[in-house]
Each structure stands twice: as structure tokens, then as C-alpha cells.
Design an enzyme around this catalytic site. Structure first.
Site, PDB file in Angstrom:
ATOM      1  N   CYS A 190      36.801  35.665  26.033  1.00  0.00           N
ATOM      2  CA  CYS A 190      36.247  37.016  26.361  1.00  0.00           C
ATOM      3  C   CYS A 190      36.825  38.001  25.411  1.00  0.00           C
ATOM      4  O   CYS A 190      37.984  38.428  25.296  1.00  0.00           O
ATOM      5  CB  CYS A 190      35.950  37.437  27.861  1.00  0.00           C
ATOM      6  SG  CYS A 190      36.347  39.389  27.953  1.00  0.00           S
ATOM      7  N   GLU A 191      36.107  38.661  24.413  1.00  0.00           N
ATOM      8  CA  GLU A 191      36.628  39.489  23.535  1.00  0.00           C
ATOM      9  C   GLU A 191      36.863  40.906  24.004  1.00  0.00           C
ATOM     10  O   GLU A 191      37.575  41.705  23.451  1.00  0.00           O
ATOM     11  CB  GLU A 191      35.554  39.812  22.270  1.00  0.00           C
ATOM     12  CG  GLU A 191      34.382  40.477  22.595  1.00  0.00           C
ATOM     13  CD  GLU A 191      33.435  40.716  21.445  1.00  0.00           C
ATOM     14  OE1 GLU A 191      33.635  39.853  20.399  1.00  0.00           O
ATOM     15  OE2 GLU A 191      32.495  41.556  21.403  1.00  0.00           O
ATOM     16  N   HIS A 192      36.335  41.453  25.259  1.00  0.00           N
ATOM     17  CA  HIS A 192      36.835  42.675  25.978  1.00  0.00           C
ATOM     18  C   HIS A 192      38.023  42.437  26.569  1.00  0.00           C
ATOM     19  O   HIS A 192      38.906  43.475  26.334  1.00  0.00           O
ATOM     20  CB  HIS A 192      35.864  43.119  26.955  1.00  0.00           C
ATOM     21  CG  HIS A 192      34.487  43.001  26.425  1.00  0.00           C
ATOM     22  ND1 HIS A 192      33.262  42.181  26.918  1.00  0.00           N
ATOM     23  CD2 HIS A 192      33.982  43.836  25.313  1.00  0.00           C
ATOM     24  CE1 HIS A 192      32.323  42.406  26.013  1.00  0.00           C
ATOM     25  NE2 HIS A 192      32.554  43.293  25.290  1.00  0.00           N
ATOM     26  N   HIS A 193      38.493  41.509  27.327  1.00  0.00           N
ATOM     27  CA  HIS A 193      39.800  41.350  27.889  1.00  0.00           C
ATOM     28  C   HIS A 193      40.737  40.324  27.382  1.00  0.00           C
ATOM     29  O   HIS A 193      41.931  40.167  28.091  1.00  0.00           O
ATOM     30  CB  HIS A 193      39.626  41.052  29.447  1.00  0.00           C
ATOM     31  CG  HIS A 193      38.702  41.970  30.069  1.00  0.00           C
ATOM     32  ND1 HIS A 193      37.294  41.763  30.080  1.00  0.00           N
ATOM     33  CD2 HIS A 193      39.099  43.255  30.594  1.00  0.00           C
ATOM     34  CE1 HIS A 193      36.687  43.068  30.751  1.00  0.00           C
ATOM     35  NE2 HIS A 193      37.856  43.669  30.882  1.00  0.00           N
TER      36      HIS A 193
ATOM     37  N   GLN B  72      29.232  35.913  25.634  1.00  0.00           N
ATOM     38  CA  GLN B  72      28.395  34.700  26.014  1.00  0.00           C
ATOM     39  C   GLN B  72      27.227  34.745  25.187  1.00  0.00           C
ATOM     40  O   GLN B  72      26.788  33.741  24.598  1.00  0.00           O
ATOM     41  CB  GLN B  72      28.180  34.510  27.467  1.00  0.00           C
ATOM     42  CG  GLN B  72      27.459  33.244  27.803  1.00  0.00           C
ATOM     43  CD  GLN B  72      27.475  33.136  29.273  1.00  0.00           C
ATOM     44  OE1 GLN B  72      28.307  33.282  29.977  1.00  0.00           O
ATOM     45  NE2 GLN B  72      26.354  32.645  29.839  1.00  0.00           N
TER      46      GLN B  72
ATOM     47  N   HIS C 252      33.313  33.661  34.191  1.00  0.00           N
ATOM     48  CA  HIS C 252      34.084  34.824  33.423  1.00  0.00           C
ATOM     49  C   HIS C 252      35.354  35.019  34.195  1.00  0.00           C
ATOM     50  O   HIS C 252      35.230  35.719  35.260  1.00  0.00           O
ATOM     51  CB  HIS C 252      33.461  35.871  32.698  1.00  0.00           C
ATOM     52  CG  HIS C 252      32.501  35.720  32.027  1.00  0.00           C
ATOM     53  ND1 HIS C 252      32.397  36.311  30.637  1.00  0.00           N
ATOM     54  CD2 HIS C 252      31.533  34.839  32.001  1.00  0.00           C
ATOM     55  CE1 HIS C 252      31.482  35.730  29.607  1.00  0.00           C
ATOM     56  NE2 HIS C 252      30.630  35.192  30.702  1.00  0.00           N
TER      57      HIS C 252
ATOM     58  N   CYS D 224      37.563  37.292  33.527  1.00  0.00           N
ATOM     59  CA  CYS D 224      37.756  38.685  33.713  1.00  0.00           C
ATOM     60  C   CYS D 224      36.786  39.367  34.942  1.00  0.00           C
ATOM     61  O   CYS D 224      37.077  40.484  35.409  1.00  0.00           O
ATOM     62  CB  CYS D 224      37.316  39.405  32.519  1.00  0.00           C
ATOM     63  SG  CYS D 224      35.690  39.320  32.035  1.00  0.00           S
TER      64      CYS D 224
HETATM   65  N1  LIG Z   1      27.687  40.972  28.374  1.00  0.00           N
HETATM   66  C1  LIG Z   1      28.931  40.492  28.383  1.00  0.00           C
HETATM   67  N2  LIG Z   1      29.671  41.171  28.948  1.00  0.00           N
HETATM   68  C2  LIG Z   1      31.056  40.567  29.138  1.00  0.00           C
HETATM   69  C3  LIG Z   1      31.152  39.496  28.534  1.00  0.00           C
HETATM   70  N3  LIG Z   1      32.414  39.018  28.974  1.00  0.00           N
HETATM   71  C4  LIG Z   1      32.996  40.055  29.576  1.00  0.00           C
HETATM   72  N4  LIG Z   1      31.961  41.201  29.603  1.00  0.00           N
HETATM   73  C5  LIG Z   1      31.997  42.508  30.387  1.00  0.00           C
HETATM   74  O1  LIG Z   1      32.440  43.400  29.321  1.00  0.00           O
HETATM   75  C6  LIG Z   1      32.731  44.505  30.196  1.00  0.00           C
HETATM   76  C7  LIG Z   1      33.765  45.508  29.590  1.00  0.00           C
HETATM   77  O2  LIG Z   1      33.560  46.745  30.267  1.00  0.00           O
HETATM   78  P1  LIG Z   1      34.689  47.871  30.111  1.00  0.00           P
HETATM   79  O3  LIG Z   1      34.009  48.893  31.257  1.00  0.00           O
HETATM   80  O4  LIG Z   1      34.957  48.404  28.881  1.00  0.00           O
HETATM   81  O5  LIG Z   1      35.739  47.035  30.704  1.00  0.00           O
HETATM   82  P2  LIG Z   1      36.485  47.235  32.118  1.00  0.00           P
HETATM   83  O6  LIG Z   1      36.741  48.724  32.707  1.00  0.00           O
HETATM   84  O7  LIG Z   1      37.673  46.500  31.920  1.00  0.00           O
HETATM   85  O8  LIG Z   1      35.463  46.733  33.095  1.00  0.00           O
HETATM   86  P3  LIG Z   1      35.613  46.076  34.448  1.00  0.00           P
HETATM   87  O9  LIG Z   1      35.431  44.572  34.190  1.00  0.00           O
HETATM   88  O10 LIG Z   1      34.096  46.543  35.019  1.00  0.00           O
HETATM   89  O11 LIG Z   1      36.610  46.562  35.157  1.00  0.00           O
HETATM   90  C8  LIG Z   1      32.776  44.183  31.669  1.00  0.00           C
HETATM   91  O12 LIG Z   1      31.646  44.502  32.205  1.00  0.00           O
HETATM   92  C9  LIG Z   1      32.714  42.726  31.595  1.00  0.00           C
HETATM   93  O13 LIG Z   1      32.333  42.062  32.647  1.00  0.00           O
HETATM   94  C10 LIG Z   1      30.166  38.498  27.992  1.00  0.00           C
HETATM   95  O14 LIG Z   1      30.282  37.505  27.469  1.00  0.00           O
HETATM   96  N5  LIG Z   1      29.097  39.241  27.871  1.00  0.00           N
HETATM   97 ZN   LIG Z   2      35.997  40.048  29.945  1.00  0.00          ZN
END
Ligand SMILES: Nc1nc2c(ncn2[C@@H]2O[C@H](COP(=O)(O)OP(=O)(O)OP(=O)(O)O)[C@@H](O)[C@H]2O)c(=O)[nH]1
Ligand SMILES: [Zn+2]
Length: 196
Positions: free
Chosen positions: A87-90, A128, A156, A158
Site C-alpha cells: 500500500c502506497e500510503h503505509h 488497489q 490490506h 494497514c
Molecule cells: N482507496 C484506497 N485506500 C487505501 C488503499 N490502501 C490503503 N488505503 C487507505 O489509505 C488511507 C490513508 O488515510 P490517511 O488518513 O491519510 O492515513 P491514516 O491516518 O494512517 O489512516 P487510517 O488508516 O484510517 O488510520 C486509509 O484510509 C487506508 O485505509 C487502497 O488500495 N485504496
Molecule cells: Zn495502507
């Protein structure tokens, strides 16, 4: 460094630098980087990155470069292709199964090439939704089928091991191109064959 200079930015060409950064992260999170169990960890993580980020060096055109002329202009499904992505966010793993359906227009691809394409698209930092639409776009461009449909199921980490902590929740995404957009019966045939 130019963003798309893959030769300079690949893991394989930057092993020592990456190992150094991993060691620094371990130190900054409070680890004793000299303890025996961690001595090889930066090198192991770097070797793992070579594998899980191999998609940055993949060439879609090369993967689908060999095709066969065939008059089968009916549905072909390659289902249950297992993938692991990050996942590119975490930078946490997500994984699941990918199902691909297409209706060739005189040109078919070798079955293994669909699995290779899945590896190429998923072995990098991704979301995804983009995996799903990238696969559909590449198939449409490279095979020029009458149509194609891609379904991706993902769990996921995360969302499981941290944050909202909802283990077992599945995300399902789909993309349709060509005749799958207009032909509801074809979409239903594809989806019902996925259940078998
Ligand atoms: N749409 C989408 N979201 C994703 C994917 N993988 C991870 N995420 C989401 O990316 C979001 C990043 O949100 P942020 O609020 O910036 O980060 P955060 O504070 O770590 O969020 P939480 O996971 O809610 O604690 C989260 O809601 C994750 O669930 C993906 O493949 N697609
Ligand atoms: Zn993630």
C-alpha cells in the site's frame, strides 16, 4: 536524480544506500543495531525490496509481446491469480486474488503472461484501484480485445494490524473495458464463472 531514471533508482543499483537507510531507521526507532539478530537485517530487507519492488523494472509490452493468432472470439477467464502488493500510503502489504476475463479479437496471449502481468503491476507501491484499472488498460492496449474485465480482491494489512484494525475485511474492485461495458450478459457470465 531524474524521477524516471530506473537504472539509477532500482534497488539492485542502490543496495548499499538502502541498507544504510534501513539501519538508520532501526536505530531511530530505538533498536540496538549491533545486536546479533539485527546484523543481517538491513541486507535481508534490501533483498526483499528487490523482490517486492520488482514491478518498477517490468516492461508490459515485453510481457505481452508474444501473442498467437486464434479465432476464439469468446470469453477467456484466468482466475485466482494470487498477488502481493504494498500500500502506497503505509508501505504495508495487501494481497489477495485477481481475476481477468477478456474476449479476444483474433489474438490470444499465453496464460502465464497474465500472471506475469499481475506481478509486474502489483510488485510496487500501489492502491488497489490503480492495480485494477492499470491491468484493464494494459490488456486493452496490448491485446486490443473486444473487451476485458478485471476483478481484484484485497485484504490490506494497514487496516488489520494497525489503524482501524478490521481483520478479514475484503476490498473488491473491478474495471470493465470494451464490450464488457455494454453487455450485461457477458459481465454476468464472467462473474458467475468466478464462483465455480
Ligand atoms: N482507496 C484506497 N485506500 C487505501 C488503499 N490502501 C490503503 N488505503 C487507505 O489509505 C488511507 C490513508 O488515510 P490517511 O488518513 O491519510 O492515513 P491514516 O491516518 O494512517 O489512516 P487510517 O488508516 O484510517 O488510520 C486509509 O484510509 C487506508 O485505509 C487502497 O488500495 N485504496
Ligand atoms: Zn495502507
Amino acid at each position: 536524480m531524474p524521477a524516471k531514471d530506473y537504472k539509477n533508482t532500482s534497488v539492485i543499483n542502490n543496495r548499499a544506500l538502502i541498507e544504510g537507510h534501513v539501519r538508520e531507521i532501526l536505530r531511530l526507532v530505538g533498536e540496538d543495531i549491533d545486536r546479533e539478530g539485527l546484523l543481517e537485517t538491513p541486507a535481508r530487507v534490501t533483498r526483499m525490496y528487490e523482490e517486492i519492488f520488482a514491478g518498477y523494472e517490468a516492461d508490459y509490452k515485453d510481457i505481452l509481446g508474444v501473442t498467437f493468432d486464434e479465432k476464439h472470439e469468446e470469453l477467456v477467464i484466468i482466475k485466482d491469480i494470487v498477488y502481493y502488493s504494498q500500500c502506497e500510503h503505509h508501505m504495508a502489504p495487501f494481497f489477495g486474488k485477481i481475476h481477468i476475463g477478456y474476449v479476444p479479437s483474433g489474438k490470444i496471449a499465453g496464460l502465464s503472461k497474465f500472471a506475469r502481468l499481475v506481478d509486474a503491476v502489483t510488485r510496487k507501491l500501489q492502491v488497489q484501484e490503480r492495480i485494477t484499472s492499470d491491468l484493464a488498460n494494459i490488456l486493452e492496449e496490448e491485446l486490443t480485445p473486444h473487451g476485458c474485465m478485471v476483478v481484484v480482491e484485497g485484504e490490506h494489512l494497514c487496516m488489520c494490524s494497525r489503524g482501524v484494525k478490521k481483520t478479514g475485511s475484503q476490498t473488491v474492485t473491478s474495471a470493465v473495458r470494451g464490450t464488457f461495458r455494454t453487455n450485461a450478459a457477458l459481465r454476468s457470465e464472467f462473474l458467475s464463472l468466478l464462483k465455480h
